[in-house]
Design a protein around this motif. Structure first.
Motif, PDB file in Angstrom:
ATOM      1  N   GLU A 270      31.451  50.612  66.135  1.00 23.62           N
ATOM      2  CA  GLU A 270      30.039  50.805  65.828  1.00 23.62           C
ATOM      3  C   GLU A 270      29.446  49.534  65.231  1.00 23.62           C
ATOM      4  OE1 GLU A 270      29.039  54.207  63.545  1.00 23.62           O
ATOM      5  OE2 GLU A 270      30.396  55.513  64.672  1.00 23.62           O
ATOM      6  N   LEU A 271      28.193  49.284  65.575  1.00 25.42           N
ATOM      7  CA  LEU A 271      27.502  48.093  65.110  1.00 25.42           C
ATOM      8  C   LEU A 271      26.324  48.520  64.245  1.00 25.42           C
ATOM      9  CD1 LEU A 271      27.146  45.012  65.251  1.00 25.42           C
ATOM     10  CD2 LEU A 271      25.738  45.365  67.272  1.00 25.42           C
ATOM     11  N   ASP A 272      26.341  48.121  62.984  1.00 22.37           N
ATOM     12  CA  ASP A 272      25.223  48.361  62.084  1.00 22.37           C
ATOM     13  C   ASP A 272      24.376  47.103  62.035  1.00 22.37           C
ATOM     14  OD1 ASP A 272      26.130  50.905  61.468  1.00 22.37           O
ATOM     15  OD2 ASP A 272      27.368  50.174  59.808  1.00 22.37           O
ATOM     16  N   ILE A 273      23.087  47.248  62.279  1.00 19.15           N
ATOM     17  CA  ILE A 273      22.197  46.099  62.364  1.00 19.15           C
ATOM     18  C   ILE A 273      21.271  46.106  61.157  1.00 19.15           C
ATOM     19  CG2 ILE A 273      20.450  44.960  63.757  1.00 19.15           C
ATOM     20  CD1 ILE A 273      21.627  46.636  66.111  1.00 19.15           C
ATOM     21  N   TYR A 274      21.262  44.982  60.456  1.00 17.54           N
ATOM     22  CA  TYR A 274      20.376  44.810  59.322  1.00 17.54           C
ATOM     23  C   TYR A 274      19.449  43.633  59.610  1.00 17.54           C
ATOM     24  CZ  TYR A 274      23.917  47.673  57.079  1.00 17.54           C
ATOM     25  OH  TYR A 274      24.782  48.689  56.773  1.00 17.54           O
ATOM     26  N   TYR A 275      18.154  43.870  59.610  1.00 18.45           N
ATOM     27  CA  TYR A 275      17.201  42.800  59.856  1.00 18.45           C
ATOM     28  C   TYR A 275      15.865  43.188  59.224  1.00 18.45           C
ATOM     29  CZ  TYR A 275      15.171  45.723  63.515  1.00 18.45           C
ATOM     30  OH  TYR A 275      14.574  46.743  64.189  1.00 18.45           O
TER      31      TYR A 275
ATOM     32  N   GLN B 245       9.142  41.379  60.181  1.00 19.02           N
ATOM     33  CA  GLN B 245       8.972  40.069  60.792  1.00 19.02           C
ATOM     34  C   GLN B 245       9.564  39.971  62.183  1.00 19.02           C
ATOM     35  OE1 GLN B 245      10.634  37.161  58.174  1.00 19.02           O
ATOM     36  NE2 GLN B 245       8.869  37.130  56.820  1.00 19.02           N
ATOM     37  N   TYR B 246      10.581  40.772  62.487  1.00 15.93           N
ATOM     38  CA  TYR B 246      11.303  40.639  63.746  1.00 15.93           C
ATOM     39  C   TYR B 246      11.316  41.970  64.496  1.00 15.93           C
ATOM     40  CZ  TYR B 246      12.992  36.560  61.263  1.00 15.93           C
ATOM     41  OH  TYR B 246      13.077  35.416  60.552  1.00 15.93           O
ATOM     42  N   ALA B 247      11.492  41.871  65.791  1.00 18.56           N
ATOM     43  CA  ALA B 247      11.655  43.050  66.636  1.00 18.56           C
ATOM     44  C   ALA B 247      12.824  42.816  67.580  1.00 18.56           C
ATOM     45  CB  ALA B 247      10.394  43.312  67.432  1.00 18.56           C
ATOM     46  N   ILE B 248      13.627  43.834  67.771  1.00 19.29           N
ATOM     47  CA  ILE B 248      14.767  43.735  68.676  1.00 19.29           C
ATOM     48  C   ILE B 248      14.394  44.454  69.959  1.00 19.29           C
ATOM     49  CG2 ILE B 248      17.154  44.388  69.051  1.00 19.29           C
ATOM     50  CD1 ILE B 248      17.616  44.062  66.100  1.00 19.29           C
TER      51      ILE B 248
END
Length: 91
Positions: A52-57, A61-64
């Motif tokens: 599993e990948l946990d994404i913190y951003y 300011q940003y969009a994935i």
């Protein structure tokens, strides 16, 4: 005996012997089949599929645009380090 322990060279020699023994003890991975062998720093690998990948951003300011939820990870190291990794983290 007290004079021996007060001698700096004797203490340095004993420290070197103990440090060498600790190094050999920690790096012994697979010596059951090879009597009298010296330690070999072998590198092994394990594959973690669909971790599993946990994404913190900063979502202000940003969009994935696109990202996978699961990733494949390859971890390499000595057998003792990989065993410790498996016990403490994932498996």
């Amino acid at each position: 005996m007290d004079r021996l322990f007060n001698n700096n060279w004797f203490l340095k020699l004993i420290s070197l012997v103990i440090a060498t023994m600790l190094f050999l003890f920690v790096n012994m991975d697979d010596f059951g089949n090879r009597p009298g062998a010296t330690p070999i720093m072998s590198t092994e690998q394990i594959q973690l599929d669909e971790a599993e990948l946990d994404i913190y951003y900063d979502d202000e300011q940003y969009a994935i645009a696109s990202i996978d939820d699961d990733i494949d990870v390859r971890v390499s190291g000595t057998q003792s380090a990989l065993t410790l990794f498996q016990v403490t983290n994932f498996v």
